[in-house]
Design an enzyme around this catalytic site. Sequence first.
Site, PDB file in Angstrom:
ATOM      1  CG  HIS A  72     -36.221  22.912  22.604  1.00  0.00           C
ATOM      2  ND1 HIS A  72     -35.213  23.078  23.533  1.00  0.00           N
ATOM      3  CD2 HIS A  72     -36.347  21.572  22.427  1.00  0.00           C
ATOM      4  CE1 HIS A  72     -34.746  21.884  23.899  1.00  0.00           C
ATOM      5  NE2 HIS A  72     -35.427  20.965  23.234  1.00  0.00           N
ATOM      6  CE1 TYR A 200     -28.193  30.312  26.703  1.00  0.00           C
ATOM      7  CE2 TYR A 200     -30.466  29.581  26.840  1.00  0.00           C
ATOM      8  CZ  TYR A 200     -29.329  29.817  26.101  1.00  0.00           C
ATOM      9  OH  TYR A 200     -29.321  29.537  24.755  1.00  0.00           O
ATOM     10  N   PRO A 292     -21.572  32.777  22.587  1.00  0.00           N
ATOM     11  CG  PRO A 292     -20.742  30.803  23.516  1.00  0.00           C
ATOM     12  CD  PRO A 292     -20.342  32.205  23.156  1.00  0.00           C
ATOM     13  CE  LYS A 296     -30.264  35.166  18.476  1.00  0.00           C
ATOM     14  NZ  LYS A 296     -31.443  34.556  17.873  1.00  0.00           N
ATOM     15  CE1 TYR A 384     -31.945  31.268  23.258  1.00  0.00           C
ATOM     16  CE2 TYR A 384     -33.747  29.987  22.337  1.00  0.00           C
ATOM     17  CZ  TYR A 384     -32.525  30.045  22.976  1.00  0.00           C
ATOM     18  OH  TYR A 384     -31.882  28.874  23.310  1.00  0.00           O
TER      19      TYR A 384
END
Length: 389
Positions: A72, A200, A292, A296, A384
Amino acid sequence: MKTQVAIIGAGPAGLLLGHLLRAEGIEVVVIERAAPDYVLGRIRAGVLERTTTDLMDRLGLGARMHAEGLPHDGFHLADGERLIRIDIEALTGKKVMVYGQTEVTRDLMEAAPERGLEIIYEAGDVALHAVDSDAPYVTYSKDGVTYRIDAQFFCGCDGFHGPSRKAVPASVAKAYEKVYPFGWLGILADVPPCHHELIYANHDRGFALASMRSESRSRYYIQVPLDEKIEEWPDDRLWDELATRLGPEAAANMTRGPALEKSIAPLRSFVFEPMRYGRLMLAGDSAHIVPPTGAKGLNLAASDVHYLSEALIGYFKRGYADAVAGYSDKALARVWKSERFSWQLTKLMHRFPDGDAFDRRMQVAELDYIASSHAAQTTIAENYVGLSL
């Protein structure tokens, strides 16, 4: 039995560490309380940082991950009807890999016999003794018999509820914890993802996440109160709620299906210091928990394993005692940065029960800033994909 290193816990952190040490000829025994099928049955994370994939490649165990995993190069933050894409590859030059933690564990487990990594499953009553001495040992029971293993070092990779952290005396320990006033209700289903990248979402009704494990298996979550019951969420109600919170674009591409697994997980931030005491080193969830939201958990465990393996290899192969002594400080420096990112993203994307109109306006302002700022997107992207080791 005697060994150089005894690892407590055969999850991905313990197995990864065991393989790295065995590859350098270091004697290792892994002790696990559960049976192999139970270990593989744990449904966990699915987004891997470069740190994690590089360690698998270093061991020569990344072939299936690269064949079946999904690279991704971006993800989305959603607020109402708006999708804000974070182009992590353009901003950092790196990608993440969607490949389930279960599959990482399976790859490590299946490679253990041929690589000489000894794993003792179904070990009960595991206890660590004299970890601050020159003669530490661990005891466990199996089939009604008590066994003892003497080792030069112990590595606690046994999770939040394992015995390793309890071997550190309270007089030298410090725990930092924040428990969040909500949990994540998750559903796993054999249906195509609603989007080719993660979403998200911050919605009036609460947070939602659209994720996946493969091109035919999806993982979704919604924010729920801590006292919520699974029985109150039949599949149809959960799919309806996901469609609402994720927004019209995701809803239009959502395929519904029966749940393979459904559960509610509480959220907390937790750090235990120090991560080394005497001959005991902690790694992964035994030392820290992250919500979550930032993906991580497994990746932070992998960075611990990187530092810990380098320290132990330095000690046994090159006589570097200082490497072991410095493990805790080095690992904790990265732990706190990952905790900060996960905490920050959790605050941004969730609705808190005590939140007011001002808090909501701050979330909107922050998302507006992220949508229009290359610098803000770069900060999110580099966190990220994982900060440098």
